[in-house]
Design a protein around this motif. Structure first.
Motif, short mmCIF file in Angstrom:
data_model
loop_
_atom_site.label_atom_id
_atom_site.label_comp_id
_atom_site.label_asym_id
_atom_site.label_seq_id
_atom_site.Cartn_x
_atom_site.Cartn_y
_atom_site.Cartn_z
N ASP A 20 -33.99 -3.90 6.38
CA ASP A 20 -32.68 -4.76 5.90
C ASP A 20 -33.24 -6.24 6.01
OD1 ASP A 20 -30.53 -6.44 5.70
OD2 ASP A 20 -29.55 -5.81 7.71
N PHE A 21 -33.23 -6.89 4.79
CA PHE A 21 -33.60 -8.15 4.83
C PHE A 21 -32.84 -9.12 4.37
CE2 PHE A 21 -37.66 -5.71 3.78
CZ PHE A 21 -38.39 -6.20 5.19
N THR A 22 -31.48 -8.94 4.97
CA THR A 22 -30.32 -10.00 4.29
C THR A 22 -30.54 -11.45 4.71
OG1 THR A 22 -28.94 -8.07 4.97
CG2 THR A 22 -27.81 -10.27 4.81
N GLU A 23 -31.31 -11.80 5.66
CA GLU A 23 -31.45 -13.07 6.03
C GLU A 23 -32.61 -13.87 5.20
OE1 GLU A 23 -29.95 -10.80 9.54
OE2 GLU A 23 -31.35 -10.49 8.09
N ALA A 24 -33.34 -13.00 4.55
CA ALA A 24 -34.38 -13.64 3.53
C ALA A 24 -33.84 -14.71 2.53
CB ALA A 24 -35.29 -12.47 3.43
N LYS B 279 -42.37 -10.94 18.45
CA LYS B 279 -41.43 -10.65 17.58
C LYS B 279 -40.58 -9.30 17.66
CE LYS B 279 -44.60 -12.75 14.30
NZ LYS B 279 -45.11 -12.71 12.98
N PRO B 280 -39.30 -9.37 17.73
CA PRO B 280 -38.46 -10.42 16.91
C PRO B 280 -37.97 -11.71 17.82
CG PRO B 280 -37.13 -8.57 17.80
CD PRO B 280 -38.46 -8.13 17.94
N ASP B 281 -38.73 -11.84 18.72
CA ASP B 281 -38.33 -13.10 19.55
C ASP B 281 -39.14 -14.13 18.69
OD1 ASP B 281 -39.03 -15.42 21.57
OD2 ASP B 281 -37.98 -13.94 22.68
N PRO B 282 -38.46 -15.41 18.66
CA PRO B 282 -38.76 -16.35 17.98
C PRO B 282 -39.91 -17.35 18.56
CG PRO B 282 -36.90 -17.01 18.76
CD PRO B 282 -37.06 -15.39 19.26
N ASN C 242 -38.40 -7.56 11.91
CA ASN C 242 -38.89 -8.14 13.10
C ASN C 242 -39.35 -9.42 12.93
OD1 ASN C 242 -37.86 -5.99 14.87
ND2 ASN C 242 -39.96 -5.10 15.38
N GLY C 243 -40.13 -9.50 11.89
CA GLY C 243 -40.70 -10.84 11.57
C GLY C 243 -39.85 -11.83 10.87
N LEU C 244 -38.78 -11.36 10.22
CA LEU C 244 -37.83 -12.22 9.46
C LEU C 244 -36.85 -12.56 10.59
CD1 LEU C 244 -35.95 -13.07 7.17
CD2 LEU C 244 -35.01 -10.58 7.27
N LEU C 245 -36.46 -11.66 11.54
CA LEU C 245 -35.51 -11.87 12.67
C LEU C 245 -36.15 -13.19 13.61
CD1 LEU C 245 -33.99 -8.81 13.68
CD2 LEU C 245 -32.81 -10.63 12.28
N ALA C 246 -37.60 -12.97 13.64
CA ALA C 246 -38.12 -14.00 14.39
C ALA C 246 -38.32 -15.45 13.90
CB ALA C 246 -39.56 -13.72 14.62
N ALA C 247 -38.48 -15.54 12.71
CA ALA C 247 -38.44 -16.74 11.65
C ALA C 247 -36.98 -17.40 11.73
CB ALA C 247 -39.02 -16.48 10.39
N ALA D 38 -44.82 4.60 12.07
CA ALA D 38 -43.83 3.71 11.46
C ALA D 38 -42.71 3.59 12.34
CB ALA D 38 -43.15 4.76 10.06
N GLU D 39 -42.59 4.47 13.47
CA GLU D 39 -41.55 4.35 14.54
C GLU D 39 -42.06 3.25 15.48
OE1 GLU D 39 -38.55 5.70 15.38
OE2 GLU D 39 -38.82 6.14 13.02
N LYS D 40 -43.48 3.34 15.78
CA LYS D 40 -44.49 2.31 16.56
C LYS D 40 -44.22 1.00 16.27
CE LYS D 40 -45.54 5.39 19.72
NZ LYS D 40 -44.86 5.43 20.95
N LEU D 41 -44.15 0.89 15.05
CA LEU D 41 -43.81 -0.65 14.21
C LEU D 41 -42.77 -1.33 14.57
CD1 LEU D 41 -45.66 -0.30 10.94
CD2 LEU D 41 -46.46 -1.33 12.62
N ARG D 42 -41.83 -0.64 15.41
CA ARG D 42 -40.52 -1.29 15.58
C ARG D 42 -40.94 -2.04 17.02
NH1 ARG D 42 -35.79 3.46 14.62
NH2 ARG D 42 -36.26 3.72 12.58
N ILE D 43 -42.07 -1.81 17.69
CA ILE D 43 -42.55 -2.56 18.96
C ILE D 43 -43.29 -3.55 18.42
CG2 ILE D 43 -43.47 -2.09 20.99
CD1 ILE D 43 -42.90 0.96 20.79
N GLY D 44 -43.03 -4.65 18.89
CA GLY D 44 -44.14 -5.75 18.37
C GLY D 44 -45.17 -6.00 19.35
N GLY D 45 -46.65 -5.82 18.93
CA GLY D 45 -47.51 -6.16 19.76
C GLY D 45 -48.38 -4.79 19.70
#
Length: 267
Positions: free
Chosen positions: A212-216, A160-163, A188-193, A43-50
């Motif tokens: 946090d999915f505030t932007e969705a 991700k989170p880079d777009p 991360n995916g939401l922020l990229a999108a 779960a911690e590693k998932l904060r890293i993209g790739g």
């Protein structure tokens, strides 16, 4: 033309828990590495993209580097990482082929409906292209998967989170961002999108539900299917009015320019 872009892991299938995590641990065992990731570790590693980037994070631990005999030379480390990642990808593909990673509800139904309406459907992921194709074919079948362009792995320099991955997808497919919806499962995916100027629907999973999915524009438990329990709507800032499952009309409504407040009064 309307566009629909899916992330892969956690969206097309619950790949993280049932695919990538066991594939990583199988790889560590294969190479005799002194590490095994628990679900909490992962779960911690998932904060890293790739995937390669997650494994590369092990190099930051001096004790692991010493115990595993990791070379100091950066080129040698890069080669070692590439070996690990090839082994991990092969393990993941085997798990998919064995039916160990079933598609998430609603994926096949929505993809077929969107293609039937002439939408451009694509997959954009930071996972290896081979893995993405395996998951997509398992979810919708090879014939349909062949109609869906995939942008994956190292086609962009930043994950991700880079777009970058979404900007590339939109550019290559000549999509209008205002008419293109992304389906993601993580912050991360939401922020990229959203950084790419794309509205985003989120289907949460066990690893991401509390993010946090505030932007969705819409956050749901899954896309759902007829005959299953009704989907849970966690936040709705769109004009969609979901029923027991998400429909193509709900996705169209997510593309409305002006979101409406959710039940909590948020916009």
């Amino acid at each position: 033309m309307t566009g629909l872009i899916f992330d892969c892991d956690g969206v097309l299938a619950d790949t993280e828990r049932h695919g990538h995590l066991p594939a990583f641990n199988e790889t560590f065992e294969h190479f005799g590495l002194p590490v095994r990731w628990s679900e909490d570790d992962y779960a911690e590693k998932l904060r890293i993209g790739g995937g390669k980037e997650r494994m590369a994070s092990l190099f930051a631990d001096p004790e692991f580097v010493r115990a595993a005999g990791i070379p100091e030379d950066e080129a040698a480390r890069k080669d070692l990482l590439a070996q690990w990642h090839r082994t991990k990808t092969a393990a993941f593909k085997r798990l998919v082929s064995e039916g160990r990673i079933p598609p998430r509800p609603g994926i096949s139904r929505i993809v077929l409906a969107a293609l039937g309406e002439g939408w451009t459907v694509a997959v954009a992921s930071t996972s290896a292209e081979e893995s993405v194709r395996a998951v997509l074919e398992n979810a919708v079948g090879k014939e349909v998967a062949d109609r869906i362009p995939r942008f994956a792995g190292d086609v962009v320099p930043a994950k991700k989170p880079d777009p970058a991955i979404y900007r590339l997808t939109v550019s290559q497919l000549s999509l209008d961002p205002a008419e293109t919806l992304v389906v993601e499962d993580s912050r991360n995916g939401l922020l990229a999108a959203t950084a790419a100027g794309l509205p985003c629907l989120v289907t949460v999973n066990g690893y991401t539900r509390d993010e946090d999915f505030t932007e969705a524009v819409l956050v749901v438990s899954e896309l759902g299917d007829p005959g299953r329990r009704p989907v849970e709507v966690l936040a709705n800032r769109s004009k969609a009015t979901p029923g027991d499952y998400i429909t193509l009309e709900d996705l169209r409504s997510c593309l409305q320019a002006q979101p409406v407040p959710d039940e909590g009064g948020n916009t």
